[in-house]
Design a protein around this motif. Structure first.
Motif, PDB file in Angstrom:
ATOM      1  N   GLY A 176      38.580 -22.551 -83.734  1.00  0.00           N
ATOM      2  CA  GLY A 176      37.548 -23.564 -83.887  1.00  0.00           C
ATOM      3  C   GLY A 176      36.808 -23.369 -85.191  1.00  0.00           C
ATOM      4  N   SER A 183      31.288 -23.700 -83.760  1.00  0.00           N
ATOM      5  CA  SER A 183      31.852 -24.310 -82.551  1.00  0.00           C
ATOM      6  C   SER A 183      31.475 -23.547 -81.286  1.00  0.00           C
ATOM      7  CB  SER A 183      33.380 -24.398 -82.667  1.00  0.00           C
ATOM      8  OG  SER A 183      33.955 -23.104 -82.775  1.00  0.00           O
ATOM      9  N   GLY A 185      35.329 -26.780 -79.494  1.00  0.00           N
ATOM     10  CA  GLY A 185      34.570 -27.722 -80.305  1.00  0.00           C
ATOM     11  C   GLY A 185      33.295 -28.106 -79.595  1.00  0.00           C
ATOM     12  N   HIS A 186      32.193 -28.042 -80.310  1.00  0.00           N
ATOM     13  CA  HIS A 186      30.882 -28.386 -79.747  1.00  0.00           C
ATOM     14  C   HIS A 186      30.616 -27.644 -78.437  1.00  0.00           C
ATOM     15  CE1 HIS A 186      30.622 -31.204 -82.916  1.00  0.00           C
ATOM     16  NE2 HIS A 186      31.230 -32.229 -82.336  1.00  0.00           N
ATOM     17  N   VAL A 219      38.502 -27.799 -76.021  1.00  0.00           N
ATOM     18  CA  VAL A 219      39.073 -29.135 -76.185  1.00  0.00           C
ATOM     19  C   VAL A 219      40.604 -29.107 -76.161  1.00  0.00           C
ATOM     20  CG1 VAL A 219      37.065 -30.005 -77.438  1.00  0.00           C
ATOM     21  CG2 VAL A 219      38.946 -28.945 -78.719  1.00  0.00           C
ATOM     22  N   ILE A 246      44.045 -32.818 -82.445  1.00  0.00           N
ATOM     23  CA  ILE A 246      43.258 -31.593 -82.263  1.00  0.00           C
ATOM     24  C   ILE A 246      43.108 -30.842 -83.576  1.00  0.00           C
ATOM     25  CG2 ILE A 246      43.197 -29.331 -81.136  1.00  0.00           C
ATOM     26  CD1 ILE A 246      42.522 -31.593 -79.246  1.00  0.00           C
ATOM     27  N   ASP A 267      40.755 -33.033 -85.895  1.00  0.00           N
ATOM     28  CA  ASP A 267      39.363 -33.252 -85.487  1.00  0.00           C
ATOM     29  C   ASP A 267      38.604 -31.951 -85.224  1.00  0.00           C
ATOM     30  OD1 ASP A 267      39.938 -35.929 -85.611  1.00  0.00           O
ATOM     31  OD2 ASP A 267      40.224 -36.166 -83.440  1.00  0.00           O
ATOM     32  N   TRP A 268      39.310 -30.881 -84.815  1.00  0.00           N
ATOM     33  CA  TRP A 268      38.604 -29.697 -84.368  1.00  0.00           C
ATOM     34  C   TRP A 268      38.887 -28.434 -85.172  1.00  0.00           C
ATOM     35  CZ3 TRP A 268      34.818 -31.143 -81.493  1.00  0.00           C
ATOM     36  CH2 TRP A 268      34.956 -32.267 -80.675  1.00  0.00           C
TER      37      TRP A 268
END
Length: 242
Positions: A37, A41, A215-216, A220, A234, A237-238
């Motif tokens: 990540g 993250s 993530g966040h 994910v 993935i 975006d991550w």
């Protein structure tokens, strides 16, 4: 079969700032799982939550033991080893004294979850000959790579069934990173489960059975290493790579 580590709905905070928002993850005995990540993250916070180093709630069970009420030293005694990104060696003590501080002196270990023999000072010296050569030197004068080896060896002397390693190759030269990777492969062969935390996945492709992406403050993606390359969404975006 019950997993060695089971985490469900894990949340964690620094003060009033929530970092983890319900993390679910399982790790089996002897399994190597990479946790990837971007920075921020929640990867390192996840490790600290497992070690009771931050405020957290949710399910954290290790070898059937509820980690939630335990203090950090009790989590370590339960069989979790932790090598932080900062390594956290004792710089004014000798290499040998650092190693001895990590030794399991309790005479207990998780035989249900391990197949390796007890890790000894001789093992540490065999894995990392430089630690034998520099055993009388103050730990603070070691290079970054040597300090990483010292931190790994010290954690292993506690006889963990699961070793959490945060960014083991960060800041190391390519030859030194290769030596650390070789050590982690040896540990895997000896039956030590590993949670390998990395941002750039430098070591994960050659070591990990699975990759989980955070993530966040949530997981994910969680799947076989080969499947991640097929998930362009993935990766894009991550992870921000590829």
């Amino acid at each position: 079969m019950n997993p060695l580590l089971e985490v469900a709905g894990l949340r964690a905070w620094y003060g009033e700032s929530q970092v983890l928002h319900g993390v679910d993850l399982r790790i089996g005995a002897g399994e190597v799982v990479a946790l990837a990540g971007r920075n921020g993250s929640g990867r390192s916070t996840f490790a600290k939550a497992l070690m009771s180093m931050v405020n957290a709630d949710g399910v954290r069970r290790f070898a059937g033991v509820d980690l939630a009420p335990l203090r950090t030293f009790e989590v370590a005694r339960a069989g979790l080893g932790y090598v932080a990104e900062q390594r956290d060696i004792f710089p004014t003590l000798s290499v040998e004294d650092n190693l001895r501080l990590g030794m399991n002196t309790r005479g207990t270990r998780l035989t249900r979850f391990t197949r390796f023999t007890r890790f000894t000072l001789a093992d540490a010296h065999a894995l990392f000959p430089i630690l034998r050569e520099r055993r009388s030197a103050r730990a603070g004068v070691l290079s970054g790579g040597e300090q990483q080896m010292l931190a790994l060896a010290r954690a292993l002397l506690g006889d963990p069934a699961l070793l959490i390693v945060d960014e083991p190759a960060e800041g190391l030269s390519a030859p030194m990173a290769a030596r650390v990777a070789a050590c982690l492969r040896t540990l895997r062969e000896r039956g030590v489960a590993i949670l390998l935390i990395e941002q750039r996945l430098a070591l994960a492709p050659q070591l990990a059975d699975r990759i989980a992406v955070m993530g966040h403050g949530r997981i994910v993606f969680d799947g076989a290493t080969s499947l991640l390359a097929q998930r362009e969404d993935i990766v894009r975006d991550w992870l921000g790579i590829g």
